[in-house]
Design a protein around this motif. Structure first.
Motif, PDB file in Angstrom:
ATOM      1  N   HIS A  14       5.420  13.077   0.753  1.00  0.00           N
ATOM      2  CA  HIS A  14       4.691  11.965   1.808  1.00  0.00           C
ATOM      3  C   HIS A  14       3.332  11.721   1.254  1.00  0.00           C
ATOM      4  N   PHE A  15       3.100  10.339   0.948  1.00  0.00           N
ATOM      5  CA  PHE A  15       2.028   9.896   0.443  1.00  0.00           C
ATOM      6  C   PHE A  15       1.046   9.413   1.547  1.00  0.00           C
ATOM      7  N   ASN A  16       0.028  10.220   2.010  1.00  0.00           N
ATOM      8  CA  ASN A  16      -0.664  10.018   3.110  1.00  0.00           C
ATOM      9  C   ASN A  16      -1.782   8.824   2.977  1.00  0.00           C
ATOM     10  N   LYS A  17      -2.120   8.545   1.764  1.00  0.00           N
ATOM     11  CA  LYS A  17      -3.103   7.410   1.333  1.00  0.00           C
ATOM     12  C   LYS A  17      -2.338   6.403   0.320  1.00  0.00           C
ATOM     13  N   THR A  18      -2.433   5.057   0.672  1.00  0.00           N
ATOM     14  CA  THR A  18      -1.841   4.217  -0.315  1.00  0.00           C
ATOM     15  C   THR A  18      -2.655   3.115  -0.742  1.00  0.00           C
ATOM     16  N   ASP A  19      -3.819   3.076  -0.366  1.00  0.00           N
ATOM     17  CA  ASP A  19      -4.623   1.746  -0.956  1.00  0.00           C
ATOM     18  C   ASP A  19      -4.839   1.910  -2.525  1.00  0.00           C
ATOM     19  N   ALA A  20      -4.472   0.823  -2.905  1.00  0.00           N
ATOM     20  CA  ALA A  20      -5.063   0.677  -4.551  1.00  0.00           C
ATOM     21  C   ALA A  20      -4.391   1.821  -5.228  1.00  0.00           C
ATOM     22  N   ARG A  21      -3.247   2.281  -5.202  1.00  0.00           N
ATOM     23  CA  ARG A  21      -2.778   3.580  -5.867  1.00  0.00           C
ATOM     24  C   ARG A  21      -1.857   3.211  -7.095  1.00  0.00           C
TER      25      ARG A  21
END
Length: 498
Positions: free
Chosen positions: A203-210
């Protein structure tokens, strides 16, 4: 006995006659006869109506044929579904997007690409509900889920929800983590993929600019574009209203979409208070302190503005539009939420451009009711109008400004004026201090933006400083060329590397 038999006889007489079932032949015969009668009546009606008012009937029949043709064209234009890509899935990827609509949109494109690279099964992304906007919308409230899944079926398997056997209820605990920002494919192959050997659900819980802007293989870059430009289609409800807004504006002539990012959240978190009263500046500061996750608390507005890091005020935007050559009859569509200071702060802009409108002015309250309190759905309407506008001018380079710019490049490099705010602040202050005459101000503003109109160019690469380089979704130049290189379109000398 006789009386009883008579009563029985009476009751039997009152019973309904038995229903004899019709044979298939009888049903078919009745249908054929009914059809013949209906067609005969229709032919007679057309014949009599043609003598009575031929133009009326011809108009009706023409409209009917046109609609039928349109429906036929729509069906014919739908691309056939590509065969689903078959692969052994290495696990399930759940993602929780963070930020506003356009930040989440870019993140979804990145996460599809990561799932494709690692041969994962992607669960429909979860959207941010805890940010400043507190929008309760789910993915299916904004995007067409079926279209999203079908249009990517040849690339990656996407499911609506995680199978029950992989839920926490059954003892499966997903590994939760944010992937490292600005990472290339080697990071995901070498550090993320091995995690699926132990954890079937990540589970990726943050996805901004990854995912990095540059240095990504061409096929992955093109997949990011495919998701962005084809797969992420808004729901029919949003598209219907968005197209209506566009038609209403186009019927009155060319129009400018002004992304006036002079909204309370932007001013509070950026610390930009130029043009605000002391009371307003204090209110914005209190709001900034009210959100613990916003680390930067003490901000000097004057310094921030001088660095070009503040959105233009409505008054500044009016002067810049005039200097760029837009006259008072230009339609200005404000693509934004509630402007801080409301009508008072819009007075100067409306005085310079009387035909300044917002979606709330063009549509009836009932039409917008279903989107109220859903900031991402309202932003989707502004997004559609901004992409369709004759000219798009953002007053701040946030996520919406960048993603709309990229869409307009994809649609044939439509005119997008990317303002040089640092230079504009200098010119605006000089003009308002009466040290720069209006004519000189106009010449300087136009000169500063000659090469900032959305023309073809390569992305700027800043070595070891990915945050400072050009954003992929603002200028996905790999997706704008027919071949494997962009030299024919951009020219060999247009590369910019620092």
């Amino acid at each position: 006995m006789e009386i009883r038999s008579e009563s029985i006889q009476v009751r039997c007489d009152k019973l309904p006659a038995p229903v004899i079932p019709r044979t298939r032949l009888q049903v078919w015969f009745i249908r054929v006869c009914s059809s013949i009668v209906l067609w005969t009546c229709l032919v007679q009606l057309v014949a009599v109506g043609g003598l009575w008012h031929p133009h009326l009937l011809s108009g009706i029949t023409n409209r009917m044929s046109q609609r039928a043709q349109l429906r036929f064209e729509e069906v014919r234009s739908l691309p056939p579904l590509l065969p689903a890509r078959k692969y052994k899935s290495n696990g399930f990827l759940r993602v929780s997007c963070n930020g506003g609509l356009n930040q989440m949109r870019s993140a979804i494109c990145d996460m599809v690409t990561v799932a494709r690279l690692l041969n994962l099964t992607l669960v429909i992304p979860e959207l941010d509900k805890t940010s400043f906007w507190a929008d309760p919308s789910n993915f299916e409230d904004i995007f067409d889920v079926r279209h999203f899944i079908d249009s990517l079926r040849d690339e990656v398997q996407i499911i609506k929800r995680l199978p029950k056997r992989f839920n926490r209820k059954y003892g499966v605990i997903p590994l939760e983590m944010p992937p490292v920002s600005w990472s290339n494919e080697r990071y995901y192959l070498q550090q993320i993929l091995p995690l699926f050997g132990k954890h079937k659900v990540l589970h990726f819980n943050k996805t901004d600019a990854r995912l990095a802007n540059n240095g990504i293989p061409l096929d992955l870059q093109k997949l990011r574009c495919h998701v962005n430009f084809q797969a992420l289609k808004f729901t029919p409800q949003i598209e219907t209203l968005g197209y209506k807004l566009v038609r209403m504006l186009q019927e009155k002539g060319p129009f400018v979409a002004l992304h006036l990012r002079y909204e309370m959240d932007m001013l509070a978190f950026s610390g930009c208070t130029h043009g605000c009263t002391e009371k307003e500046a204090e209110e914005l500061k209190r709001m900034r302190y009210a959100y613990p996750w916003w680390r930067e608390k003490e901000i000097v507005s004057k310094e921030r503005r001088a660095q070009g890091l503040c959105p233009l005020t409505p008054e500044e935007a009016a002067l810049v539009l005039q200097a760029l050559g837009f006259d008072k009859n230009t339609q200005i569509y404000i693509a934004a939420g509630e402007i801080y200071g409301s009508d008072r702060r819009l007075a100067a802009l409306r005085a310079a451009f009387p035909v300044t409108v917002k979606k709330e002015m063009l549509l009836a309250p009932g039409e917008l009711q279903q989107f109220q309190n859903h900031s991402s759905q309202m932003a989707a309407l502004d997004f559609m109008v901004s992409v369709a506008s004759n000219t798009f001018i953002p007053t701040y380079d946030g996520n919406m400004a960048k993603v709309v710019e990229g869409h307009r490049r994809y649609l044939g490099f439509k005119k997008t004026i990317v303002l040089d705010r640092k230079r504009l602040v200098e010119l605006l202050d000089m003009h308002q201090n009466r040290t720069l005459a209006w004519n000189e101000f106009v010449v300087a503003v136009r000169s500063a933006h000659e090469k900032r109109m959305g023309q073809p160019r390569r992305r700027r690469v800043t070595v070891d400083k990915p945050k400072e380089e050009d954003y992929f979704y603002a200028n996905p130049h790999e997706c704008l060329c027919g071949g494997t290189t962009c030299d024919d379109l951009l020219g060999p000398g247009s590369s910019s590397k620092t």
